[in-house]
Design a protein around this motif. Structure first.
Motif, PDB file in Angstrom:
ATOM      1  N   GLY A 130     -14.526  10.254 -10.230  1.00  0.00           N
ATOM      2  CA  GLY A 130     -15.282  11.445  -9.862  1.00  0.00           C
ATOM      3  C   GLY A 130     -14.631  12.154  -8.687  1.00  0.00           C
ATOM      4  N   ARG A 131     -15.453  12.620  -7.759  1.00  0.00           N
ATOM      5  CA  ARG A 131     -14.952  13.353  -6.597  1.00  0.00           C
ATOM      6  C   ARG A 131     -14.945  12.487  -5.350  1.00  0.00           C
ATOM      7  N   SER A 132     -15.067  11.190  -5.495  1.00  0.00           N
ATOM      8  CA  SER A 132     -15.127  10.320  -4.325  1.00  0.00           C
ATOM      9  C   SER A 132     -14.090   9.212  -4.453  1.00  0.00           C
ATOM     10  N   LEU A 133     -13.746   8.623  -3.323  1.00  0.00           N
ATOM     11  CA  LEU A 133     -12.799   7.508  -3.287  1.00  0.00           C
ATOM     12  C   LEU A 133     -13.120   6.670  -2.064  1.00  0.00           C
ATOM     13  N   THR A 134     -13.289   5.373  -2.253  1.00  0.00           N
ATOM     14  CA  THR A 134     -13.544   4.468  -1.134  1.00  0.00           C
ATOM     15  C   THR A 134     -12.329   3.568  -0.943  1.00  0.00           C
ATOM     16  N   ILE A 135     -11.976   3.323   0.324  1.00  0.00           N
ATOM     17  CA  ILE A 135     -10.738   2.632   0.671  1.00  0.00           C
ATOM     18  C   ILE A 135     -11.045   1.372   1.461  1.00  0.00           C
ATOM     19  N   ARG A 136     -10.356   0.310   1.112  1.00  0.00           N
ATOM     20  CA  ARG A 136     -10.357  -0.913   1.919  1.00  0.00           C
ATOM     21  C   ARG A 136      -8.943  -1.111   2.462  1.00  0.00           C
ATOM     22  N   HIS A 137      -8.822  -1.195   3.772  1.00  0.00           N
ATOM     23  CA  HIS A 137      -7.518  -1.403   4.394  1.00  0.00           C
ATOM     24  C   HIS A 137      -7.190  -2.885   4.426  1.00  0.00           C
ATOM     25  N   VAL A 138      -5.945  -3.222   4.061  1.00  0.00           N
ATOM     26  CA  VAL A 138      -5.466  -4.601   4.103  1.00  0.00           C
ATOM     27  C   VAL A 138      -4.199  -4.645   4.961  1.00  0.00           C
ATOM     28  N   TYR A 179      -8.335  15.656  10.676  1.00  0.00           N
ATOM     29  CA  TYR A 179      -8.044  15.421   9.258  1.00  0.00           C
ATOM     30  C   TYR A 179      -9.324  15.204   8.452  1.00  0.00           C
ATOM     31  N   ASP A 180     -10.264  14.458   8.992  1.00  0.00           N
ATOM     32  CA  ASP A 180     -11.612  14.333   8.430  1.00  0.00           C
ATOM     33  C   ASP A 180     -11.585  14.104   6.921  1.00  0.00           C
ATOM     34  N   ILE A 181     -11.123  12.922   6.497  1.00  0.00           N
ATOM     35  CA  ILE A 181     -11.009  12.650   5.065  1.00  0.00           C
ATOM     36  C   ILE A 181     -12.368  12.624   4.371  1.00  0.00           C
ATOM     37  N   GLN A 182     -13.445  12.504   5.133  1.00  0.00           N
ATOM     38  CA  GLN A 182     -14.760  12.476   4.505  1.00  0.00           C
ATOM     39  C   GLN A 182     -15.117  13.808   3.849  1.00  0.00           C
ATOM     40  N   GLN A 183     -14.488  14.892   4.283  1.00  0.00           N
ATOM     41  CA  GLN A 183     -14.764  16.181   3.651  1.00  0.00           C
ATOM     42  C   GLN A 183     -14.261  16.217   2.207  1.00  0.00           C
ATOM     43  N   TYR A 184     -13.336  15.307   1.862  1.00  0.00           N
ATOM     44  CA  TYR A 184     -12.808  15.225   0.496  1.00  0.00           C
ATOM     45  C   TYR A 184     -13.542  14.167  -0.329  1.00  0.00           C
ATOM     46  N   GLY A 185     -14.575  13.575   0.242  1.00  0.00           N
ATOM     47  CA  GLY A 185     -15.276  12.502  -0.455  1.00  0.00           C
ATOM     48  C   GLY A 185     -14.558  11.174  -0.360  1.00  0.00           C
ATOM     49  N   ASP A 241     -13.542   7.796   2.061  1.00  0.00           N
ATOM     50  CA  ASP A 241     -14.002   7.080   3.244  1.00  0.00           C
ATOM     51  C   ASP A 241     -13.577   5.623   3.156  1.00  0.00           C
ATOM     52  N   PHE A 242     -13.569   4.955   4.317  1.00  0.00           N
ATOM     53  CA  PHE A 242     -13.234   3.542   4.386  1.00  0.00           C
ATOM     54  C   PHE A 242     -14.501   2.702   4.262  1.00  0.00           C
ATOM     55  N   ALA A 298     -14.728  -1.045  -2.873  1.00  0.00           N
ATOM     56  CA  ALA A 298     -13.561  -0.170  -2.764  1.00  0.00           C
ATOM     57  C   ALA A 298     -13.029   0.257  -4.133  1.00  0.00           C
ATOM     58  N   ASP A 299     -12.431   1.436  -4.135  1.00  0.00           N
ATOM     59  CA  ASP A 299     -11.684   1.925  -5.299  1.00  0.00           C
ATOM     60  C   ASP A 299     -10.183   1.773  -5.099  1.00  0.00           C
ATOM     61  N   LEU A 300      -9.756   1.786  -3.832  1.00  0.00           N
ATOM     62  CA  LEU A 300      -8.331   1.758  -3.508  1.00  0.00           C
ATOM     63  C   LEU A 300      -8.080   0.813  -2.344  1.00  0.00           C
ATOM     64  N   LEU A 301      -7.019   0.020  -2.445  1.00  0.00           N
ATOM     65  CA  LEU A 301      -6.568  -0.826  -1.352  1.00  0.00           C
ATOM     66  C   LEU A 301      -5.393  -0.141  -0.669  1.00  0.00           C
ATOM     67  N   MET A 302      -5.514   0.090   0.627  1.00  0.00           N
ATOM     68  CA  MET A 302      -4.435   0.691   1.413  1.00  0.00           C
ATOM     69  C   MET A 302      -3.781  -0.440   2.209  1.00  0.00           C
ATOM     70  N   VAL A 303      -2.575  -0.827   1.796  1.00  0.00           N
ATOM     71  CA  VAL A 303      -1.918  -2.016   2.335  1.00  0.00           C
ATOM     72  C   VAL A 303      -0.804  -1.606   3.286  1.00  0.00           C
ATOM     73  N   THR A 304      -0.793  -2.206   4.477  1.00  0.00           N
ATOM     74  CA  THR A 304       0.242  -1.946   5.468  1.00  0.00           C
ATOM     75  C   THR A 304       0.975  -3.237   5.790  1.00  0.00           C
ATOM     76  N   GLY A 305       2.251  -3.100   6.153  1.00  0.00           N
ATOM     77  CA  GLY A 305       3.031  -4.236   6.621  1.00  0.00           C
ATOM     78  C   GLY A 305       3.824  -4.933   5.538  1.00  0.00           C
ATOM     79  N   THR A 306       4.924  -5.546   5.961  1.00  0.00           N
ATOM     80  CA  THR A 306       5.660  -6.450   5.076  1.00  0.00           C
ATOM     81  C   THR A 306       4.796  -7.670   4.814  1.00  0.00           C
ATOM     82  N   VAL A 307       4.586  -8.010   3.568  1.00  0.00           N
ATOM     83  CA  VAL A 307       3.666  -9.095   3.241  1.00  0.00           C
ATOM     84  C   VAL A 307       4.262 -10.428   3.694  1.00  0.00           C
ATOM     85  N   THR A 308       3.586 -11.086   4.613  1.00  0.00           N
ATOM     86  CA  THR A 308       4.034 -12.389   5.089  1.00  0.00           C
ATOM     87  C   THR A 308       3.506 -13.493   4.172  1.00  0.00           C
TER      88      THR A 308
END
Length: 239
Positions: free
Chosen positions: A111-119, A139-145, A147-148, A155-165
């Protein structure tokens, strides 16, 4: 600062036009090669600390997912053929996601929304700081629907940072499995996109796509908030 405060307390939309801001002086974006200046000496390839430059038909080819934008290649190039451009929105989607986006299936499912879980899979926290800026009034990403959320089960999307140890590889797999389908994965930063930043080590598994399938790559060391927002809107076909 006063202008920003006026916009925050005034009625209506408070978010800034995030694409209207030019890159600051000296900003290092994607590396470009001027082939008419290149002497095919090949000095740039061994000078790259992450191996992001390979020689193809005598000319350098740059892998943005592995590039850390250190500027060493442009400094060592004797003719100045290699140099950084102001291009910072370098997000790319894998072919299957592009096909789903073009067919409209992603929009129908999310739809018009997306929820993110940071890893955080082993980052230096530079990408995490840039990610935090996504929720500020600029930037206010909540205006685009967008949010974290606190749990991967929401969550709908995993946002992954870092070299995986090695220590966090199991946590990444478990988080991915706990995320309900359909799910998306975004690799944020050069470490997550390629795993080449720290090289080969017994303590490092590598890039995120070695453990879980990645749908969106956002290179940078670290990527700017504009680049992160560009990647989110790219996968949602909202640009």
């Amino acid at each position: 600062m006063l202008d920003l405060l006026k916009k925050i307390i005034s009625p209506g939309i408070v978010a800034e036009k995030w694409r209207a801001y030019p890159e600051p002086p000296g900003y290092r974006g994607a590396v470009a090669c001027r082939r008419d200046w290149c002497t095919e000496c090949g000095a740039c390839s061994p000078a790259c600390p992450t191996g992001a430059i390979t020689m193809q038909d005598g000319y350098p080819e740059i892998n943005n997912n592995a590039c850390i934008f250190c500027g060493r290649c442009s400094l060592i190039c004797p003719t100045g053929a290699l140099d950084h451009t102001p291009q910072g929105n370098l997000a790319t989607c894998r072919q299957e996601i592009l096909a789903e986006r073009l067919s409209g299936s992603i929009r129908r499912r999310l739809g018009r929304s997306l929820t993110i879980r940071h890893v955080d899979a082993g980052s230096c926290n530079a990408c995490d700081w840039e990610m935090t800026a996504l929720t500020n009034p600029i930037y206010d990403i909540q205006q685009y629907g967008i949010d974290f959320v606190a749990s991967p089960r929401h969550a709908d999307l995993l946002m992954v940072t870092g070299t995986v140890t090695r220590n966090l590889s199991q946590a990444l797999r478990m988080t991915y499995e706990a995320t309900p389908t359909p799910r998306l994965v975004m690799a944020v930063g050069s470490c997550a996109c390629s795993g080449a930043t720290y090289g080969a080590s017994y303590a490092i598994t590598g890039g995120v796509d070695r453990l879980v399938p990645v749908d969106v790559y956002v290179p940078g060391c670290p990527p700017r908030p504009q680049a992160l927002l560009y990647g989110l809107l790219l996968v949602l076909d909202r640009l």
